[in-house]
Design a protein around this motif. Structure first.
Motif, PDB file in Angstrom:
ATOM      1  N   GLN A 117      26.243  14.288  33.042  1.00 24.68           N
ATOM      2  CA  GLN A 117      24.783  14.261  33.119  1.00 24.68           C
ATOM      3  C   GLN A 117      24.175  14.970  31.916  1.00 24.68           C
ATOM      4  N   ILE A 118      24.780  16.052  31.472  1.00 24.62           N
ATOM      5  CA  ILE A 118      24.308  16.746  30.273  1.00 24.62           C
ATOM      6  C   ILE A 118      24.379  15.808  29.081  1.00 24.62           C
ATOM      7  N   ARG A 119      25.455  15.053  28.974  1.00 26.61           N
ATOM      8  CA  ARG A 119      25.630  14.110  27.859  1.00 26.61           C
ATOM      9  C   ARG A 119      24.507  13.070  27.844  1.00 26.61           C
ATOM     10  N   TYR A 120      24.204  12.509  29.013  1.00 23.24           N
ATOM     11  CA  TYR A 120      23.161  11.485  29.060  1.00 23.24           C
ATOM     12  C   TYR A 120      21.768  12.080  28.828  1.00 23.24           C
ATOM     13  N   ASP A 121      21.557  13.290  29.278  1.00 23.04           N
ATOM     14  CA  ASP A 121      20.274  13.948  29.024  1.00 23.04           C
ATOM     15  C   ASP A 121      20.059  14.173  27.529  1.00 23.04           C
ATOM     16  N   VAL A 122      21.109  14.582  26.831  1.00 21.44           N
ATOM     17  CA  VAL A 122      21.004  14.802  25.386  1.00 21.44           C
ATOM     18  C   VAL A 122      20.709  13.483  24.678  1.00 21.44           C
ATOM     19  N   GLN A 123      21.344  12.377  25.124  1.00 20.40           N
ATOM     20  CA  GLN A 123      21.074  11.079  24.506  1.00 20.40           C
ATOM     21  C   GLN A 123      19.624  10.659  24.710  1.00 20.40           C
ATOM     22  N   LYS A 124      19.062  10.937  25.885  1.00 22.04           N
ATOM     23  CA  LYS A 124      17.657  10.598  26.135  1.00 22.04           C
ATOM     24  C   LYS A 124      16.731  11.385  25.212  1.00 22.04           C
ATOM     25  N   ILE A 125      17.067  12.656  25.006  1.00 18.85           N
ATOM     26  CA  ILE A 125      16.240  13.493  24.136  1.00 18.85           C
ATOM     27  C   ILE A 125      16.298  12.989  22.703  1.00 18.85           C
ATOM     28  N   LYS A 126      17.473  12.579  22.248  1.00 21.79           N
ATOM     29  CA  LYS A 126      17.617  12.099  20.877  1.00 21.79           C
ATOM     30  C   LYS A 126      16.897  10.775  20.660  1.00 21.79           C
ATOM     31  N   LYS A 127      16.798   9.946  21.702  1.00 20.83           N
ATOM     32  CA  LYS A 127      16.165   8.635  21.562  1.00 20.83           C
ATOM     33  C   LYS A 127      14.642   8.728  21.492  1.00 20.83           C
ATOM     34  N   LYS A 128      14.074   9.806  21.976  1.00 23.01           N
ATOM     35  CA  LYS A 128      12.615   9.941  21.950  1.00 23.01           C
ATOM     36  C   LYS A 128      12.139  10.077  20.507  1.00 23.01           C
ATOM     37  N   LEU A 129      11.040   9.402  20.222  1.00 21.49           N
ATOM     38  CA  LEU A 129      10.467   9.469  18.883  1.00 21.49           C
ATOM     39  C   LEU A 129       9.652  10.748  18.712  1.00 21.49           C
ATOM     40  N   ASP A 130       9.582  11.180  17.490  1.00 22.36           N
ATOM     41  CA  ASP A 130       8.733  12.302  17.144  1.00 22.36           C
ATOM     42  C   ASP A 130       7.282  11.877  17.387  1.00 22.36           C
ATOM     43  N   PRO A 131       6.440  12.719  17.972  1.00 20.35           N
ATOM     44  CA  PRO A 131       5.060  12.302  18.273  1.00 20.35           C
ATOM     45  C   PRO A 131       4.291  11.809  17.041  1.00 20.35           C
ATOM     46  N   THR A 132       4.527  12.424  15.879  1.00 17.08           N
ATOM     47  CA  THR A 132       3.816  11.962  14.684  1.00 17.08           C
ATOM     48  C   THR A 132       4.295  10.575  14.285  1.00 17.08           C
ATOM     49  N   LEU A 133       5.594  10.326  14.421  1.00 22.41           N
ATOM     50  CA  LEU A 133       6.130   9.007  14.095  1.00 22.41           C
ATOM     51  C   LEU A 133       5.698   7.980  15.127  1.00 22.41           C
ATOM     52  N   GLU A 134       5.657   8.396  16.388  1.00 17.45           N
ATOM     53  CA  GLU A 134       5.253   7.486  17.445  1.00 17.45           C
ATOM     54  C   GLU A 134       3.796   7.065  17.280  1.00 17.45           C
ATOM     55  N   ALA A 135       2.960   7.948  16.767  1.00 14.51           N
ATOM     56  CA  ALA A 135       1.560   7.612  16.534  1.00 14.51           C
ATOM     57  C   ALA A 135       1.436   6.567  15.428  1.00 14.51           C
ATOM     58  N   ARG A 136       2.362   6.599  14.474  1.00 16.61           N
ATOM     59  CA  ARG A 136       2.308   5.637  13.365  1.00 16.61           C
ATOM     60  C   ARG A 136       2.810   4.254  13.770  1.00 16.61           C
ATOM     61  N   VAL A 137       3.676   4.205  14.787  1.00 19.14           N
ATOM     62  CA  VAL A 137       4.234   2.932  15.233  1.00 19.14           C
ATOM     63  C   VAL A 137       3.275   2.297  16.227  1.00 19.14           C
ATOM     64  N   ASN A 138       2.853   1.098  15.930  1.00 15.58           N
ATOM     65  CA  ASN A 138       1.924   0.395  16.796  1.00 15.58           C
ATOM     66  C   ASN A 138       2.618  -0.864  17.305  1.00 15.58           C
ATOM     67  N   THR A 139       2.736  -1.030  18.615  1.00 17.87           N
ATOM     68  CA  THR A 139       3.463  -2.177  19.167  1.00 17.87           C
ATOM     69  C   THR A 139       2.733  -3.488  18.891  1.00 17.87           C
ATOM     70  N   GLN A 140       1.406  -3.499  18.871  1.00 20.43           N
ATOM     71  CA  GLN A 140       0.674  -4.731  18.584  1.00 20.43           C
ATOM     72  C   GLN A 140       0.887  -5.144  17.136  1.00 20.43           C
ATOM     73  N   LYS A 141       0.986  -4.195  16.241  1.00 20.62           N
ATOM     74  CA  LYS A 141       1.200  -4.496  14.830  1.00 20.62           C
ATOM     75  C   LYS A 141       2.604  -5.055  14.612  1.00 20.62           C
ATOM     76  N   GLN A 142       3.575  -4.639  15.416  1.00 19.20           N
ATOM     77  CA  GLN A 142       4.944  -5.121  15.282  1.00 19.20           C
ATOM     78  C   GLN A 142       5.006  -6.634  15.459  1.00 19.20           C
ATOM     79  N   SER A 143       4.310  -7.197  16.417  1.00 16.18           N
ATOM     80  CA  SER A 143       4.346  -8.638  16.623  1.00 16.18           C
ATOM     81  C   SER A 143       3.743  -9.365  15.427  1.00 16.18           C
ATOM     82  N   VAL A 144       2.738  -8.797  14.795  1.00 10.95           N
ATOM     83  CA  VAL A 144       2.142  -9.406  13.610  1.00 10.95           C
ATOM     84  C   VAL A 144       3.156  -9.423  12.475  1.00 10.95           C
TER      85      VAL A 144
END
Length: 107
Positions: A36-63
């Protein structure tokens, strides 16, 4: 009372069986916690940095994908030639020169 304790100490089930069962059951719970510790660490690593997440726009990706698809539609993907690469025992320059000369003769 001490007689009963000595009898239990000599009993093979109490001496070997119960510790074995405790080891198996306890090991199962311990392994569950470690995995469970292993999977928790993987979840933490997969989360985007809030500043990077703000730059990524899902609607723009389809364009962007649609623009890339339009670029691929314009390219001629049907007019390619399959060229065999050299085998390990062949000279690569000689093989490439032969392939190029065959292509130049054909066109």
């Amino acid at each position: 009372m001490w007689d009963q304790v000595r009898k239990l100490q000599k009993n093979k089930t109490v001496k070997y069986g119960i510790p074995m069962l405790l080891l198996i059951v306890g090991g199962s719970f311990g392994l569950r916690e470690f995995t469970q510790i292993r999977y928790d660490v993987q979840k933490i690593k997969k989360k985007l940095d809030p500043t990077l997440e703000a730059r990524v726009n899902t609607q723009k990706q389809s364009v962007i994908l649609e623009e890339e698809y339009e670029k691929l539609k314009e390219k001629d993907l049907g007019g390619w030639q399959n060229i065999r690469g050299p085998r390990p025992w062949e000279d690569s320059r000689e093989t490439q020169d032969q392939q190029r000369s065959r292509l130049n003769k054909g066109t």
